[in-house]
Design a protein around this motif. Structure first.
Motif: not given
Ligand code: ACO
Ligand code: HSE
Length: 389
Positions: A205-207, A218-227, A285-288
């Protein structure tokens, strides 16, 4: 005789909308991290009717990425709730007999306060500013909801995996409030191997560059690939070698030959990609990060001077511990540790190991022996509690 107070008719099994209980500044949550959380909210589902003496309430605790939608159509996925096989009229958790409660855990992303919730101090999503959540925090928050619902003693607290950790924690923190408990495919402490798997997921997730130090909302993004990668790796641990071989073997996905590329040639690859992408649609992702950390920090014996038996000293609760033979994540050996400690604490405990090749996630499936065990344990506990048959 049954009564509806204080619950309106929103507790039918097929109702997808969750009530949310808000706890204001006058009711802060004392967290394990040493801070007070206030305000906070708990989203929950209820099914069935509370009886007149309020003695038939069951709290079901969800696993790592589950939520409160235990027996109704899920509002995001449109699929049946995660324990629809076991919860409903005439099913082991019989909604014609019991009053079922299921909350989304603290740190979750389905309406309970979590990292995607708005931090009142900043007006932005908490992100990683939410204090790290523990299993005990989840349970203390649930206890506040149960109290608000006017229930003094729960007839049963049950859950699998992280849900089983919550059930154990309930029995340790509030023994007088837990008449019976089912601890399924779980452990009293997270093993080194399980912490290691969780760390792989968190690093994935963090990568992801879209994670943005946890401030992606805040930036309207989601780290979908990492999750998705985190879920793919984790999902392998929920299955078994035998089940993967039986389902997929080396079969190719919609092709007659290997492509000599890095496409999903094998069915098992395509399956994992599917599990990863559908997970991203329903989970934050952060909940994960938070829920995996809560499991990692769980070590009940450590909280009681190194003795697990001490956590259950004089426990009045009737326990049923269940494991699955092919679960290599929360092994039968881990369940036996719990059973030994409960026996040493002179608690009432039964133990069932279910033969299956379906791995850890077997607790989510309609396994006949598991269903029969649940039905039998609850029937015995209901008799002891004096609930109507
Ligand atoms: C307690 C809780 O709180 S639960 C938490 C939330 N829920 C979960 O974690 C469930 C996730 N786990 C799973 O889905 C687990 O696989 C299980 C064990 C519970 C389900 O097992 P099964 O019923 O045997 O389903 P299976 O593992 O075969 O997965 C079926 C899915 O894979 C898909 N699939 C199967 N083969 C392939 C393939 N070759 N390529 C792509 N997708 C595939 C199916 O289409 C189906 O998709 P869908 O779920 O979007 O409809
Ligand atoms: N597959 C389940 C169980 C994990 O322990 C979940 O994601 O919650």
């Amino acid at each position: 005789m049954t009564e509806t107070f204080p619950f309106p008719n929103h507790c039918e099994v097929d109702h997808p909308r969750s009530p949310v209980a808000h706890f204001g500044a006058d009711q802060p949550l004392a967290m394990s991290a040493g801070v007070m959380l206030s305000p906070f909210s708990i989203a929950y589902q209820i099914y069935g009717r509370l009886n007149a003496d309020r003695s038939n309430a069951i709290l079901l605790c969800h696993a790592l990425t589950g939520d409160q939608h235990v027996a109704n159509v899920h509002p995001i996925t449109g699929k049946p709730g995660w324990w629809s096989a076991l919860v409903g009229p005439g099913k082991p958790f019989d909604t014609e007999k019991y009053f079922i409660i299921c909350t989304n855990v603290l740190g979750g992303c389905m309406g309970t306060t979590g990292p995607a919730s708005i931090n009142p101090a900043t007006g932005r999503a908490y992100g990683l500013d939410l204090p790290v959540v523990t299993i005990a925090d989840m349970v203390r928050a649930q206890a506040m909801l149960v109290e608000r619902l006017g229930i003094e003693t729960l007839f049963c607290v049950a859950g699998g995996s992280m849900g089983g950790m919550q059930a154990l924690q309930w029995a340790a923190l509030f023994p007088e409030k837990v008449f019976s408990a089912m601890i399924i495919a779980s452990a009293a402490r997270h093993s080194a191997q399980n912490i290691a798997f969780h760390e792989v997921g968190r690093q994935a997730v963090m990568a992801d560059p879209d994670w943005r130090g946890g401030r992606y909302l805040d930036e309207g993004m989601r780290p979908g690939k990492g999750l998705a990668v985190a879920r793919m790796a984790a999902h392998i641990t929920y299955l078994s070698e035998e089940a993967l071989q039986r389902k997929f073997g080396r079969k190719l996905q919609d092709r007659a030959e290997k492509t000599f590329s890095f496409d999903a040639d094998f069915q098992v690859e395509n399956y994992l990609r599917h599990q990863g992408s559908t997970f991203v649609d329903r989970f934050d992702a952060n909940s994960y990060l938070y829920v995996t950390r809560a499991c990692d920090y769980f070590d009940l014996a450590q909280d009681y001077g190194g003795s697990l038996a001490a956590a259950f000293k004089n426990a009045p609760t009737r326990f049923c511990v269940v494991s699955f033979t092919s679960d290599w994540l929360y092994t039968t050996a881990e369940s036996r540790v719990i059973v030994h400690a409960l026996n040493a604490a002179a608690a009432s405990v039964s133990f069932v190991e279910i033969e299956t090749d379906k791995g850890h996630d077997a607790f989510l499936l309609d396994e006949p022996d598991f269903t029969a065990t649940t039905r039998g344990f609850l029937a015995g506990a209901a008799r002891a509690r004096g609930l109507r048959a």
